[in-house]
Design a protein around this motif. Structure first.
Motif, PDB file in Angstrom:
ATOM      1  N   GLN A 245       0.816  -1.218   0.000  1.00  0.00           N
ATOM      2  CA  GLN A 245       0.000   0.000   0.000  1.00  0.00           C
ATOM      3  C   GLN A 245       0.852   1.272   0.000  1.00  0.00           C
ATOM      4  O   GLN A 245       0.482   2.268  -0.613  1.00  0.00           O
ATOM      5  CB  GLN A 245      -0.930   0.016   1.212  1.00  0.00           C
ATOM      6  CG  GLN A 245      -2.081  -0.955   1.147  1.00  0.00           C
ATOM      7  CD  GLN A 245      -2.990  -0.698  -0.026  1.00  0.00           C
ATOM      8  OE1 GLN A 245      -3.420   0.430  -0.261  1.00  0.00           O
ATOM      9  NE2 GLN A 245      -3.284  -1.743  -0.775  1.00  0.00           N
ATOM     10  N   TYR A 426      -2.237   7.397   1.356  1.00  0.00           N
ATOM     11  CA  TYR A 426      -1.833   6.262   2.193  1.00  0.00           C
ATOM     12  C   TYR A 426      -1.700   6.761   3.623  1.00  0.00           C
ATOM     13  O   TYR A 426      -1.120   7.817   3.876  1.00  0.00           O
ATOM     14  CB  TYR A 426      -0.495   5.715   1.682  1.00  0.00           C
ATOM     15  CG  TYR A 426       0.176   4.733   2.613  1.00  0.00           C
ATOM     16  CD1 TYR A 426      -0.401   3.503   2.902  1.00  0.00           C
ATOM     17  CD2 TYR A 426       1.411   5.039   3.203  1.00  0.00           C
ATOM     18  CE1 TYR A 426       0.236   2.596   3.751  1.00  0.00           C
ATOM     19  CE2 TYR A 426       2.049   4.139   4.043  1.00  0.00           C
ATOM     20  CZ  TYR A 426       1.457   2.921   4.309  1.00  0.00           C
ATOM     21  OH  TYR A 426       2.069   2.033   5.155  1.00  0.00           O
ATOM     22  N   ASN A 431      -3.299   1.676   7.912  1.00  0.00           N
ATOM     23  CA  ASN A 431      -2.985   0.537   7.050  1.00  0.00           C
ATOM     24  C   ASN A 431      -2.709  -0.717   7.875  1.00  0.00           C
ATOM     25  O   ASN A 431      -3.235  -1.803   7.579  1.00  0.00           O
ATOM     26  CB  ASN A 431      -1.767   0.875   6.182  1.00  0.00           C
ATOM     27  CG  ASN A 431      -1.429  -0.230   5.193  1.00  0.00           C
ATOM     28  OD1 ASN A 431      -2.227  -0.565   4.324  1.00  0.00           O
ATOM     29  ND2 ASN A 431      -0.256  -0.813   5.347  1.00  0.00           N
TER      30      ASN A 431
END
Length: 739
Positions: A245, A426, A431
């Motif tokens: 990611q 991001y 995440n």
């Protein structure tokens, strides 16, 4: 009330200019107008938007690109829908027709009619999603809980909306009702937070169910892998997906649309093949009487099975949420031209196959694939599942970013992963949290049936929330007739409430996951927002009057040191009280000082030329300025190519040029001072208030502030990290505040 305060703030700027020099008064107004209202920019914005929509070449290109971003989740639903409906097997052959009829009308009414034809008309300057609807309502009625509205906000070119001329009395009454009751304001805010939490929950469950469904093809191919091993293979793919990611989707983005296109063509072809090979008469399910017969035969079991049926529209919210990356027409073209017919053919083909192979319902997707195409379809299925997961994870990051900038989420680091495509961000902390949740859910459930129970609640709740907002928009903004609104509620509202009742029935069988997660996340957001607002109100009540600032800076005992200083605070009206605290401890100020406030507007983006509001504080020779930096909820606060510091200085120079446009010697002199002091060094001063509950506070308030908020603050990013300011040029000014 907030607008009146904004107008008073504007008048204050003019009055202070009059106290200085006559020229300063006129120049202050000119400066404000330069950044507040650009009619030319507004016309440019409108013409660009319309020309974009009329260029069919661009529309078709955007429609193709949207396939890889918007439809991954919706398109991969044939992997698990029918197996999630018939969890106990098929009791009657005609139940297949009843379920197929339900799927036909669900896909037609919700994605096609509701979202593509109706909801997509409620974009916020081309952007969609929960916050787009909330922002539209906030712009038309003062329902925001933070009193940071200013009269100048309404002059931002894309803040203005084209409203119908016939303002109805009903719309006015609704607007007044929303503005006059705190309950309505809190209800809308919590409603939005719940929707946000459910979308984040959707982002957690999509990777689990999509990857696990695709990987199950190994087991159907005759492999000896058991359920545990399949779960671990899925976990390995998920971990790899989350590890990648941080690199963003820009480099692999070009492959997304072709792969999803291959996926849609493949499921269409397989569906048509099965349709003609097994039972072409299955298409008679277009007759809704098969739905009636299905409920007559199965009663409560049919109602419970609706929780599986609704999974055929998972990811439908992406149609609206991701429209900002493309256009309304491109989404309409891609949905009507490829996605909708492909899904219809896919489900029709599966139903045809089941009419002669009812025992294969648990693994219908892979069982219905011709043997010669099995392994190619397995590869395409896994890739499509990964793309669907990627799209939902990126969407989760985007909605967290929006929550953060509206003061509804603790500070986290936002990283722009693409220089070409807006909205690709991001968030490192989230995440890894989402990755851990996905791993635990996959290993805990190990099959798609229980995950589907959890998934259904998240999907239906967001759809229901969107319908609630749409009713408000229809009544207050679009001013539709009450008959049209009632028709919308009867068709879509009643349908979604029935689905919601079904998925809630499966609360114990996995449905508790999104609800529990949403409750926890909303509690976090409420705690952060509650203290954030209290801090803001404290600063409002204790702000330093402009006259006092002028008196302090003019005091001969105060040392003006070389260099350029930026003093940051969240207060947009006046000078924050922490300035007094700073002067009392450090009796020195830089030669040029700018008080900077960063503010989020209830619009998706603010045109760059209208980003900053500047004005002087006190007489010209003091070189004190106040700046409000305005951003939309989809914009990043910093950029590696153009630092926030650089943009601020450029904005200040433009303001000085506009302010003294008729006084050329003063332009040169002021610009020379700015340039000289910039070269001597720049310091960023951040006001960081340590908040505690007052001693006379009740126990609940004490827990919220002293433990809840402060725990969140200690474990999240500081404000300076959001702007990526170098530590060697950062000075934090702290003070204790009792709330």
């Amino acid at each position: 009330m907030a607008n009146l305060e904004g107008e008073e703030n504007y008048k204050e700027a003019v009055e202070e200019g009059e106290k200085g020099k006559e020229e300063a008064s006129s120049s202050t107004v000119i400066g404000l107008r330069r950044y507040d209202s650009l009619d030319i920019e507004a016309a440019k914005f409108t013409s660009e938007r319309s020309s974009k929509n009329e260029d069919w070449g661009k529309i078709m290109a955007l429609a193709f690109q949207s396939l890889g971003v918007v439809y991954g989740d919706l398109g991969t639903s044939p992997l698990y829908v029918i197996s999630s409906i018939f969890t106990d097997g098929i009791k009657h052959k005609d139940d297949i027709l009843g379920v197929l009829s339900l799927i036909y009308y669900t896909i037609t009414l919700i994605p096609l009619v509701k979202y593509v034809l109706i909801v997509l008309q409620a974009t916020d300057n081309g952007h969609g999603g929960t916050f787009a609807l909330y922002s539209l309502i906030c712009r038309h009625s003062e329902v925001g809980l933070i009193p940071s509205q200013q009269a100048e906000d309404g002059e931002v070119s894309n803040f203005k909306l084209e409203l119908p001329n016939n303002r109805s009395e009903r719309a006015s009454k609704i607007k007044t009702a929303l503005e006059s009751t705190m309950f309505a304001k809190y209800f809308l805010l919590i409603f939005t937070m719940l929707g946000t939490a459910m979308v984040i929950g959707d982002g957690i469950l999509t990777p689990c169910i999509s990857v696990l469904s695709a990987v199950s093809g190994l087991q159907q191919a005759g492999s000896t892998l058991n359920e545990d091993k399949m779960a671990w293979i899925s976990v390995a793919i998920l971990i790899l997906l989350f590890m990648l990611q941080r690199f963003g989707t820009d480099k692999v983005g070009y492959s997304f649309a072709p792969i999803i296109t291959v996926w849609f063509i493949s499921i269409t072809g397989i569906g048509i093949f099965n349709f003609f090979k097994y039972d072409p008469w299955v298409f008679k399910a277009v007759n809704p009487m098969y739905i009636v017969d299905y409920f007559r035969r199965n009663g409560k079991a049919a109602w419970v099975s609706l929780g599986g049926v609704v999974l055929c529209v998972t990811g439908v919210e992406a149609l609206f949420a991701d429209v900002g990356h493309f256009s309304v027409k491109s989404i309409q073209v891609s949905m009507c031209g490829l996605v909708y017919p492909s899904l219809i053919f896919a489900y029709t083909g599966q139903a045809s196959y089941l009419r002669e192979n009812m025992g294969d319902v648990a693994s219908i997707f892979y069982k219905s694939i011709p043997k010669s195409l099995y392994w190619p379809m397995f590869v395409v299925s896994v890739l499509a599942a990964i793309i669907a997961s990627q799209a939902m994870i990126s969407g989760t990051f985007s909605i967290i970013q929006q929550s953060l900038y509206l003061g509804c989420f603790p500070r986290v680091k936002i990283v722009q992963t693409s220089t070409k495509y807006e909205g690709q961000v991001y968030i490192p902390e989230m995440n890894y949290i989402i990755m851990i949740m996905c791993v635990l859910i996959t290993l805990g459930f190990k099959n798609t049936v229980k995950i589907g129970n959890a998934y259904g609640i998240a999907v239906v709740f967001v759809m229901t929330l969107t319908s609630g907002y749409m009713v408000l928009i229809m009544l207050m903004i679009w001013k539709l007739s009450i008959i049209n609104v009632i028709l919308y509620v009867l068709v879509f509202g009643s349908m979604e409430l029935v689905y919601l009742s079904s998925v809630l029935y499966k609360f114990i069988d996995g449905g508790y996951i999104p609800i529990g997660f949403a409750v926890f996340l909303v509690a976090v957001m409420l705690i952060w927002n509650y203290v954030y607002r209290m801090k803001y109100m404290y600063e409002m009540e204790n702000r330093v009057p402009t006259e006092k600032v002028t008196e302090i800076v003019s005091d001969p005992s105060l040392q003006r040191i070389p260099g350029f200083g930026f003093f940051y605070s969240e207060l947009v009206k006046g000078i924050p009280p922490i300035f007094n605290h700073y002067i009392a401890n450090v009796p020195a100020l830089h030669s040029v000082l700018v008080f900077v406030s960063v503010k989020s507007l209830p619009i998706s983006r603010v045109p760059s030329d209208e980003r900053f509001l500047f004005r002087r504080v006190g007489p010209r020779e003091l070189f004190l300025f106040r700046c409000i930096a305005r951003y939309g909820y989809k914009e990043l606060r910093s950029n590696e190519q153009e630092t926030f510091e650089f943009l601020l200085v450029q904005g200040l120079k433009d303001f000085i040029k506009q302010e003294t446009i008729n006084m050329n010697p003063q332009i040169d002199e002021d610009l020379e001072v700015v340039e000289r002091e910039m070269k001597k060094g720049v310091i960023h001063l951040f006001g960081e208030s340590e908040v505690v509950a007052r001693r006379d506070s009740n126990w609940l308030k004490t827990i919220i502030i002293d433990y809840g908020y402060n725990c969140l603050k200690r474990n999240t990013r500081q404000q300076n990290e959001v702007f990526t300011i170098p530590h060697h040029r950062l000075l934090k000014v702290g003070m204790n505040v009792e709330l």
